[in-house]
Enzyme design. Structure first.
Site, short mmCIF file in Angstrom:
data_model
loop_
_atom_site.label_atom_id
_atom_site.label_comp_id
_atom_site.label_asym_id
_atom_site.label_seq_id
_atom_site.Cartn_x
_atom_site.Cartn_y
_atom_site.Cartn_z
N ARG A 193 26.14 96.75 62.12
CA ARG A 193 25.01 96.56 63.04
C ARG A 193 25.10 97.45 64.26
O ARG A 193 24.18 97.48 65.08
CB ARG A 193 24.98 95.11 63.51
CG ARG A 193 24.23 94.23 62.56
CD ARG A 193 24.03 92.90 63.20
NE ARG A 193 22.71 92.42 62.91
CZ ARG A 193 22.36 91.13 62.93
NH1 ARG A 193 23.23 90.22 63.25
NH2 ARG A 193 21.14 90.76 62.67
N LYS A 194 26.22 98.17 64.42
CA LYS A 194 26.39 99.01 65.61
C LYS A 194 26.07 100.46 65.26
O LYS A 194 25.98 100.81 64.08
CB LYS A 194 27.82 98.89 66.13
CG LYS A 194 28.41 97.50 66.08
CD LYS A 194 27.70 96.48 66.98
CE LYS A 194 28.38 95.13 66.87
NZ LYS A 194 27.82 94.09 67.71
N VAL A 195 25.95 101.32 66.28
CA VAL A 195 25.52 102.70 66.02
C VAL A 195 26.50 103.48 65.14
O VAL A 195 26.10 104.41 64.44
CB VAL A 195 25.26 103.51 67.32
CG1 VAL A 195 24.02 103.02 68.01
CG2 VAL A 195 26.45 103.48 68.23
#
Ligand SMILES: *Cc1c(COP(=O)(O)O)cnc(C)c1O
Length: 375
Positions: A173-175
């Site tokens: 879910r993170k970059v």
């Protein structure tokens, strides 16, 4: 969020498997070095995820039973949970209504003689004003929850540059992702060395060093265990992905910032307030949130309408104090936290989103809010 993974990541993982070194090894060392350079820190210590990164950072500072740590409730629940994992008590402080980040004035009110750390979250990638927080913190160390903030910038430097201790997440879910994974960055060499031991059962010799010794590259050394450690290691399989992802980070962030600018253009005629860069920094726009106007239907109704139109928006950032895990946990009034969590939504933003998709999202939102797009 759709992670940006390509054949390069797949090849790097396959190569790692073929190399036979799948646990903590040379790729972890290389990923640590590349990540430290990217965020402007002297040292990076790879761990299993950001929750363990937060736990280990607080543990290193001696945070434990009887201590208090000031933290925003408006964050993914892992921020507060990591404090509880040390035996300490999370003390919730309200956020600034515009940035969604913890308000230094509210933190100043929350500090007591038992406060052993401040856990400052760069929420959704929106850089928090670390200097302003340090000004009210006095001697209390400021630990940064930078789970969402890889590639965000603060006063012209990457978030992480100059941080006492910053914890990062590589969840999909993170970059930037390694499947599961985390990192701690710091400029303190002794802390980095102790963190490396603590993540690996307290062992005094790393697997890579022992391997080198066994291959005759250096003197044989027997490992020792001077303190009780944890198993918070990252694997070389994850690090192989991470190395490719770090090389993509600047491009990923550039793309996200362009899409955020496009959303700002499309939302302007509707008079909706969306998250923006603060005056002192630049966001990676990991979470692009929009505040619902007072006239809007309930959050659930808006999300339902959007889902019906094929738009997968999500509720705004959660508020930990409203969850069962924190029922009965004392807290001061948190009006901005409660407003943002109940009246903001996160719009889809990923590398496969086209200009047309963004227009579709905003049109569906206008309809769900019963607003006239007027364009
Ligand atoms: C995602 C997230 C975490 C937890 O990260 P994991 O790697 O899943 O443990 C912690 N804090 C914040 C602010 C996050 O968004």
């Amino acid at each position: 969020m759709v992670p940006m993974l390509g054949p390069e990541e797949a090849d790097a993982v396959a190569e790692t498997v073929r190399s036979g070194w799948v646990a903590d090894g040379p790729r972890v060392v290389a990923f640590e070095k590349a990540f430290a350079e990217e965020v402007g820190a002297a040292h990076a210590v790879a761990v299993s995820n950001c929750t363990t990164a937060l736990h280990l950072s607080l543990y290193l500072l001696g945070v434990g039973p009887g201590a208090e740590v000031v933290v925003p409730s408006l964050s993914f629940i892992a921020s507060a949970n990591a404090i509880r994992h040390t035996g300490a008590t999370p003390v919730f402080a309200d956020v600034d209504p515009v940035t969604g980040n913890m308000d230094p004035a509210r933190v100043a009110e929350a500090i007591t003689p038992r406060t052993k750390a401040i856990l400052l979250v760069h929420q959704g990638g929106q850089p928090a004003d670390v200097e302003a927080m340090r000004a009210v913190a006095g001697d209390v160390p400021v630990v940064e929850d930078a789970a969402c903030a890889a590639g965000s910038r603060l006063r012209g430097r990457p978030v992480g540059a100059g941080a006492l201790l910053a914890a990062w997440s590589f969840h999909p879910r993170k970059v930037l992702t390694t499947g599961e994974g985390g990192m701690i960055t710091t400029d303190d060499a002794e802390w980095a060395a102790r963190l490396r031991r603590l993540r690996s059962h307290g062992m005094s010799v790393s697997a890579a060093d022992r391997h080198a010794a066994e291959q005759g590259a250096s003197k044989i050394v027997l490992e020792g265990y001077e303190e009780t450690g944890f198993n918070y290691r990252m694997t070389d399989v994850q690090a192989a992905m991470g190395l490719v992802q770090v090389s993509r980070l600047a491009g990923i962030v550039r793309g996200r910032r362009e899409m955020a600018a496009r959303y700002h253009e499309l939302l302007a005629p509707l008079g909706l307030r969306a998250v923006r860069d603060p005056s002192y920094g630049e966001s990676n726009f990991q979470s692009f949130w929009v505040e619902l106007p007072d006239s809007a239907p309930s959050l659930i109704d808006v999300l339902t309408d959007l889902a019906g139109a094929g738009v997968s928006a999500r509720r705004g950032i959660m508020a930990s104090h409203l969850e069962g895990a924190y029922a009965g946990h004392p807290h001061p009034p948190l009006p901005h936290t409660e407003r943002l969590t109940s009246r903001s939504i996160i719009l889809p933003l990923h590398h496969e989103l086209t200009d047309d998709d963004q227009r579709t999202v905003v049109d569906a939102l206008a309809k769900a809010l019963r607003l006239d797009p007027g364009i």
